[in-house]
Enzyme design. Structure first.
Site, PDB file in Angstrom:
ATOM      1  N   CYS A 113       1.072   2.013  13.268  1.00  0.00           N
ATOM      2  CA  CYS A 113       1.547   3.323  12.824  1.00  0.00           C
ATOM      3  C   CYS A 113       0.352   4.187  12.451  1.00  0.00           C
ATOM      4  O   CYS A 113      -0.577   3.726  11.782  1.00  0.00           O
ATOM      5  CB  CYS A 113       2.483   3.179  11.627  1.00  0.00           C
ATOM      6  N   CYS A 120       2.288   1.180   2.488  1.00  0.00           N
ATOM      7  CA  CYS A 120       2.961   0.511   3.603  1.00  0.00           C
ATOM      8  C   CYS A 120       2.006  -0.423   4.335  1.00  0.00           C
ATOM      9  O   CYS A 120       0.909  -0.018   4.741  1.00  0.00           O
ATOM     10  CB  CYS A 120       3.518   1.555   4.570  1.00  0.00           C
ATOM     11  N   GLY A 160       6.086   1.897  12.818  1.00  0.00           N
ATOM     12  CA  GLY A 160       5.866   3.154  13.519  1.00  0.00           C
ATOM     13  C   GLY A 160       6.652   4.331  12.967  1.00  0.00           C
ATOM     14  O   GLY A 160       7.586   4.184  12.180  1.00  0.00           O
ATOM     15  N   GLU A 161       6.241   5.521  13.384  1.00  0.00           N
ATOM     16  CA  GLU A 161       6.920   6.779  13.071  1.00  0.00           C
ATOM     17  C   GLU A 161       7.803   7.136  14.275  1.00  0.00           C
ATOM     18  O   GLU A 161       7.304   7.514  15.332  1.00  0.00           O
ATOM     19  CB  GLU A 161       5.902   7.887  12.800  1.00  0.00           C
ATOM     20  N   SER A 192      14.564   7.210  10.440  1.00  0.00           N
ATOM     21  CA  SER A 192      13.770   7.507   9.249  1.00  0.00           C
ATOM     22  C   SER A 192      12.421   8.072   9.672  1.00  0.00           C
ATOM     23  O   SER A 192      11.700   7.463  10.461  1.00  0.00           O
ATOM     24  CB  SER A 192      13.564   6.236   8.419  1.00  0.00           C
ATOM     25  N   SER A 215      11.385  10.068   4.557  1.00  0.00           N
ATOM     26  CA  SER A 215      10.592   9.318   3.576  1.00  0.00           C
ATOM     27  C   SER A 215       9.769  10.315   2.763  1.00  0.00           C
ATOM     28  O   SER A 215       8.631  10.621   3.096  1.00  0.00           O
ATOM     29  CB  SER A 215       9.684   8.316   4.299  1.00  0.00           C
ATOM     30  N   HIS A 217       9.255  10.387  -0.981  1.00  0.00           N
ATOM     31  CA  HIS A 217       8.489   9.608  -1.963  1.00  0.00           C
ATOM     32  C   HIS A 217       8.008  10.402  -3.164  1.00  0.00           C
ATOM     33  O   HIS A 217       8.036   9.895  -4.278  1.00  0.00           O
ATOM     34  CB  HIS A 217       7.329   8.868  -1.302  1.00  0.00           C
ATOM     35  N   ASN A 291       7.903  -3.058  -2.271  1.00  0.00           N
ATOM     36  CA  ASN A 291       7.775  -4.465  -1.896  1.00  0.00           C
ATOM     37  C   ASN A 291       6.295  -4.817  -1.745  1.00  0.00           C
ATOM     38  O   ASN A 291       5.612  -4.302  -0.874  1.00  0.00           O
ATOM     39  CB  ASN A 291       8.532  -4.717  -0.590  1.00  0.00           C
TER      40      ASN A 291
END
Length: 342
Positions: A113, A120, A160-161, A192, A215, A217, A291
């Site tokens: 990505c 991430c 990935g995007e 997403s 996303s 955030h 996570n």
């Protein structure tokens, strides 16, 4: 050398090969029906093809699906993760998430990505290449084969995007929703994005009811520049305009994803900034618990901070939910995919 497989060669090539071999053109549709309707992944089991045709096809395509390097199942929540080797040796991951009467497949659209969100694991790989429509679809077929079930939902939230590979993405969605494909309803599919505005605009003009998740955030440009570098190209003001336009065109609610990080974006002012961003938008906020992965400097927001954050949103009458982390034991949760064995 990896054996040639049908899914990595594509159905257009299959049609050409069938013609070259002197088989009737409808053979291609029969094969698609076996794969997408009956989930049969062996030519030997395609009994309405002649024995000679099956043998010819096996010689060209020794395998229908590529090899699965590894398949793991979380002992606690039964989430499954497939590590898939592509024709050029690159690796991707796809996840099957069972729920209460549901089965959601989380799919990748790229190897690596380029967005490189700070929290991430996938972004640490860098960008290697886009996936083809067939490489996106084969993830579904592999997860169907491993889980023994057809998915109820598809989310493009893996590696990935998605909107940076939207031509292949939309082609894959068309196959998934085609009556001759899996026949999924568009409302069962969610894309997403980290905020690729041209992709949001293109989705708003497409038929169907594919869901959009952004996303976000954090709703402060300086902070988001650090967490989601894409923000430098598509800052919050432009992103909000794109979301507003999408809502007006489609009348569909957009999900804003917020991964809460301890002492980074989980404070009162962060919640108030988000409230301001949500003003006049048809949205709901989905809080994602961070996570952990090796080498990450971030920590999950404390439960008390998360509770106060939700309280601010609820007081402003903004719908808010908390996504339960799934597959943490096998590094299959949000932000943990990396396309390699661990």
């Amino acid at each position: 050398m990896t054996e040639k497989c049908l899914f990595l060669s594509g159905f257009d090539e299959l049609k050409n090969k069938i013609t070259e071999l002197g088989m009737p053109a409808f053979r291609a549709n029969q094969i698609r029906d076996w794969i997408f309707k009956k989930f049969v992944f062996s030519f030997d089991e395609m009994t309405n093809l002649s024995a000679s045709d099956r043998q010819k096809l096996k010689e060209i395509y020794p395998k229908i699906l590529p090899p699965v390097e590894k398949y793991e199942v979380d002992r606690e929540d039964k989430t499954g993760k497939a590590l898939i080797k592509l024709a050029d040796g690159e690796l991707i991951e796809a996840v099957a998430i069972p729920g209460d009467g549901t089965l959601t497949f989380c799919l990748s659209t790229q190897v690596g990505c380029a967005v490189n969100c700070a929290f991430c694991r996938t972004g640490k790989l860098g960008f290697k290449r886009n996936l083809s429509p067939e490489e996106i679809i084969l993830q579904v077929m592999i997860l169907v084969k491993k889980s023994g079930q057809k998915p109820t939902n598809i989310v493009f939230m893996g590696m990935g995007e998605p909107f940076s590979n939207r031509k292949a993405l939309f082609e894959a969605i068309d196959i998934l929703t085609d009556r001759n494909g899996l026949g999924l309803a568009t409302r069962r599919i969610t894309i997403s994005t980290s905020g690729v505005i041209p992709g949001i605009k293109e989705l708003s003009d497409r038929p169907g009811e594919v869901n959009l998740a952004v996303s976000l955030h954090v709703a402060d440009n300086n902070a988001r520049d650090s967490l989601v570098p894409m923000n430098k190209r598509y800052p919050l003001e432009k992103l909000k305009d794109a979301i507003s336009e999408y809502c007006a065109k489609t009348s569909r609610r957009v999900t804003l994803e917020v991964t809460l990080l301890k002492n980074v974006n989980d404070q009162y002012n962060d919640a108030m900034n988000l409230v301001s961003f949500c003003e006049d938008l048809l949205v709901h906020v989905n809080i994602v618990r961070f996570n952990k992965f090796k080498g990450s400097p971030f920590e999950q927001s404390p439960e008390s901070n998360e509770k106060e954050f939700r309280k601010v949103l609820k007081k402003a009458e903004i719908p808010v939910t908390v996504r339960k982390s799934r597959g943490q034991e096998i590094m299959a949760a949000c932000g943990q995919l990396a396309g390699k064995a661990i």
